[in-house]
Design a protein around this motif. Structure first.
Motif, mmCIF file in Angstrom:
data_model
loop_
_atom_site.group_PDB
_atom_site.id
_atom_site.type_symbol
_atom_site.label_atom_id
_atom_site.label_comp_id
_atom_site.label_asym_id
_atom_site.label_seq_id
_atom_site.Cartn_x
_atom_site.Cartn_y
_atom_site.Cartn_z
ATOM 1 N N GLY A 74 -20.149 -44.551 62.213
ATOM 2 C CA GLY A 74 -20.380 -45.863 61.600
ATOM 3 C C GLY A 74 -19.517 -46.911 61.613
ATOM 4 N N PHE A 75 -18.310 -46.474 61.503
ATOM 5 C CA PHE A 75 -17.321 -47.453 61.589
ATOM 6 C C PHE A 75 -16.059 -47.286 62.740
ATOM 7 N N GLY A 76 -16.163 -46.308 63.404
ATOM 8 C CA GLY A 76 -15.486 -46.268 64.540
ATOM 9 C C GLY A 76 -13.784 -46.355 64.340
ATOM 10 N N ASN A 77 -13.127 -47.083 65.046
ATOM 11 C CA ASN A 77 -11.715 -47.349 65.055
ATOM 12 C C ASN A 77 -11.456 -48.272 63.903
ATOM 13 N N SER A 78 -12.256 -48.986 63.341
ATOM 14 C CA SER A 78 -12.045 -49.974 62.394
ATOM 15 C C SER A 78 -11.809 -49.065 61.036
ATOM 16 N N ALA A 79 -12.072 -47.737 60.950
ATOM 17 C CA ALA A 79 -11.703 -46.846 59.830
ATOM 18 C C ALA A 79 -10.191 -46.979 59.419
ATOM 19 N N MET A 80 -9.346 -47.052 60.430
ATOM 20 C CA MET A 80 -7.910 -47.352 60.244
ATOM 21 C C MET A 80 -7.752 -48.228 59.126
ATOM 22 N N TRP A 81 -8.550 -49.361 59.109
ATOM 23 C CA TRP A 81 -8.306 -50.397 58.306
ATOM 24 C C TRP A 81 -8.431 -50.033 56.860
ATOM 25 N N ALA A 82 -9.322 -49.173 56.332
ATOM 26 C CA ALA A 82 -9.241 -48.420 55.186
ATOM 27 C C ALA A 82 -7.940 -47.776 54.663
ATOM 28 N N ILE A 83 -7.305 -47.187 55.434
ATOM 29 C CA ILE A 83 -6.121 -46.714 55.395
ATOM 30 C C ILE A 83 -4.935 -47.564 55.242
ATOM 31 N N LEU A 84 -5.007 -48.636 55.960
ATOM 32 C CA LEU A 84 -3.946 -49.523 55.868
ATOM 33 C C LEU A 84 -4.103 -50.269 54.669
ATOM 34 N N THR A 85 -5.224 -50.637 54.206
ATOM 35 C CA THR A 85 -5.667 -51.337 52.939
ATOM 36 C C THR A 85 -5.169 -50.399 51.738
ATOM 37 N N VAL A 86 -5.409 -49.114 51.528
ATOM 38 C CA VAL A 86 -4.703 -48.369 50.619
ATOM 39 C C VAL A 86 -3.304 -48.229 50.531
ATOM 40 N N ILE A 87 -2.651 -48.357 51.600
ATOM 41 C CA ILE A 87 -1.125 -48.389 51.459
ATOM 42 C C ILE A 87 -0.733 -49.702 51.084
ATOM 43 N N VAL A 88 -1.306 -50.540 51.373
ATOM 44 C CA VAL A 88 -0.633 -51.951 51.138
ATOM 45 C C VAL A 88 -1.323 -52.561 49.578
ATOM 46 N N VAL A 89 -2.363 -52.101 49.105
ATOM 47 C CA VAL A 89 -3.040 -52.285 47.961
ATOM 48 C C VAL A 89 -2.567 -51.611 46.702
ATOM 49 N N PHE A 90 -2.418 -50.451 46.899
ATOM 50 C CA PHE A 90 -2.238 -49.308 45.698
ATOM 51 C C PHE A 90 -0.922 -49.777 45.113
ATOM 52 N N GLU A 91 -0.836 -50.110 43.895
ATOM 53 C CA GLU A 91 0.437 -50.364 43.249
ATOM 54 C C GLU A 91 0.481 -49.565 41.977
ATOM 55 N N PHE A 92 1.432 -49.788 41.226
ATOM 56 C CA PHE A 92 2.006 -48.900 40.230
ATOM 57 C C PHE A 92 0.900 -49.270 38.876
ATOM 58 N N SER A 93 1.003 -50.444 38.519
ATOM 59 C CA SER A 93 -0.024 -50.867 37.373
ATOM 60 C C SER A 93 -1.231 -51.162 37.869
ATOM 61 N N VAL A 94 -2.426 -51.226 36.883
ATOM 62 C CA VAL A 94 -3.769 -51.562 37.216
ATOM 63 C C VAL A 94 -3.913 -53.004 37.560
ATOM 64 N N GLY A 95 -3.186 -53.690 36.914
ATOM 65 C CA GLY A 95 -2.998 -55.273 37.070
ATOM 66 C C GLY A 95 -2.780 -55.596 38.469
ATOM 67 N N ALA A 96 -1.371 -55.015 39.126
ATOM 68 C CA ALA A 96 -0.883 -55.218 40.400
ATOM 69 C C ALA A 96 -1.880 -54.684 41.408
ATOM 70 N N THR A 97 -2.656 -53.545 40.904
ATOM 71 C CA THR A 97 -3.408 -53.122 42.212
ATOM 72 C C THR A 97 -4.666 -53.824 41.945
ATOM 73 N N LEU A 98 -5.241 -54.448 40.863
ATOM 74 C CA LEU A 98 -6.411 -55.102 40.802
ATOM 75 C C LEU A 98 -6.408 -56.421 41.436
#
Length: 464
Positions: A74-98
């Motif tokens: 369904g997503f193909g090679n674009s699935a890598m964008w989900a992994i990259l998004t988690v790497i750059v979005v996930f932060e220590f606090s809820v406010g930073a991640t949100l």
């Protein structure tokens, strides 16, 4: 000859063995030091270990898109964008991640739509005009967005979103020049980015959440308490009230120094806290800006008392006559200001109005006024001014500290009003009525004999 070669070989062997032994010893020492640092890092804040596990969990869940064939089709090679998004979005606090998740998601949606629109408009101009229009659109958007990033408020909260906006617009509009199925490509990338952002926000919000608002609240209260500890103990140590040496118990004298460099941490936490939903005692639209005001006043007070630490370690002897004159006023100023700041810190932690601070501030102001009147009376005309300059400077700094304490109290009272701090009423148990003269009255007759019962109404006097 054979003996000489054997001796040489043994010498080379022993030298290499010594070098290897020394190297292994150094490596062992570094490994032990590194292990101690890791343990200390985890003990200082165990939430760091939990954050690491949460990040691993989020990355593992998103990577399942690659492992399951239906999702990958369904997503193909674009699935890598989900992994990259988690790497750059996930932060220590809820406010930073949100904040990062919403910035990335909204910027991707808006930029994807604009990129698709730009590609459609450019395609209407034909093969020769399409690259020219695409270049013009990219130039205008990049220039406008880059200029907007210079606004302080937008840069503080939306800088990451603006960067993602430019990136997504360029990827969609420019890559669409060579790709035929631009709509499908944009849909796949937007979908995978939203999946990565939502996964990060969900795990950070519901799995052992770390609230930036709580950290800011505790940091401001801790800074105020550190200043209170310094001022509460300074007068006693400076004038040697207890009779001990100045090196006896002065560990509290260095704790306030962390307040001087807390501006960046407070601003970051306040920015993250604005993104957080209601949690605990923190309601929607909690006055986080007021914490920055309190932090600024706290740092001003810390800068005022910073020279006091230098005078505390000074070897200049104060004349006994002059010291006896100002000792009581300076000690009261320092002691009462410290008590007031500690009461304010306790009020912030408990989220209650600081009702018991006023007496300490009044006493400190009275002591400051008494000291000013004493210095204006001219009692030290016969004393060498060079000998009393350090003591007068200390007294002047303590007067400034009293003024700073009053300003901090006003700002915390304002916070209590804006945040609707509630008074905690102590639970008082109802006391049973007691007789004024409770004594044992011996019976005047036997238990089985007839007796007369006297009630309380018969004992109490009748009202007219």
């Amino acid at each position: 000859m054979e003996m000489e070669s054997e001796i040489k070989n043994e010498g080379v062997f022993y030298r290499n063995w010594g070098w290897f032994k020394a190297l292994s010893g150094k490596l062992g020492t570094k490994i032990v030091d590194f292990t101690r640092k890791i343990k200390k890092l985890g003990r200082d804040d165990p939430r760091r270990i939990i954050h690491s596990l949460k990040f691993g969990l989020a990355l593992t869940l998103v990577s399942l898109i690659y492992y399951f064939e239906p999702l990958y089709k369904g997503f193909g090679n674009s699935a890598m964008w989900a992994i990259l998004t988690v790497i750059v979005v996930f932060e220590f606090s809820v406010g930073a991640t949100l904040g990062r998740g919403l910035n990335r998601g909204l910027a991707t949606l808006v930029a994807g739509a604009l990129g698709f629109g730009a590609h459609y408009l450019a395609s209407l101009a034909g093969e020769k005009g399409e690259p020219i229009l695409l270049g013009l659109f990219v130039f205008l958007l990049a220039g406008v967005v880059t200029f907007v990033r210079f606004f302080p408020r937008l840069k503080a909260r939306y800088d990451y979103g603006l960067l993602i906006f430019m990136l997504t617009f360029c990827l969609v509009s420019i890559s669409g020049y060579r790709e035929d199925e631009i709509l499908e490509m944009a849909h796949q990338r937007v979908s995978t980015i939203l999946i990565g952002s939502s996964t990060s926000v969900f795990i950070c919000l519901f799995v052992f959440p770390v609230w930036a608002g709580d950290d800011l609240h505790n940091l401001v209260a801790s800074n105020v308490e550190k200043l209170g500890s310094f001022l509460e103990g300074f007068g006693v140590e400076y004038f040697k009230i207890s009779g001990d040496s100045k090196e006896s118990n002065n560990t509290f004298m260095d704790d306030y120094k962390s307040v001087l460099n807390s501006k960046q941490s407070e601003e970051c936490l306040a920015n993250f806290a604005r993104w957080e939903p209601c949690h605990g005692q923190f309601r929607f639209r909690h006055p986080w800006k007021q914490y920055l005001k309190i932090g600024s006043l706290t740092r001003q007070c810390a800068y005022r008392i910073e020279p006091l630490n230098g005078y505390f370690n000074s070897e200049i002897q104060i004349p006994a006559e002059f010291r006896s004159k100002i000792q009581e006023a300076c000690t009261n100023m320092s002691l009462e200001s410290g008590k007031a700041l500690k009461e304010l810190a306790s009020a912030i932690k408990a989220m209650t109005p600081p009702s018991s601070v006023t007496p300490h501030i009044v006493k400190s102001k009275d002591a400051a006024n008494n000291l000013i009147s004493l210095l204006r009376s001219g009692f030290c005309k016969e004393i060498d001014l060079l000998e009393v300059i350090p003591a007068v400077t200390v007294a002047s700094l303590l007067v400034d500290a009293v003024s700073c304490t009053e300003k901090i109290a006003e700002s915390i009272n304002e916070l209590a009003s804006l945040a609707h701090f509630q008074n905690v009423e102590p639970m008082v148990e109802a006391e049973k009525p007691k007789l004024l003269h409770q004594e044992t009255i011996p019976p005047c007759c036997g238990v089985n004999e007839p007796h007369h019962v006297i009630t309380i109404d018969q004992l109490s006097p009748k009202l007219p």
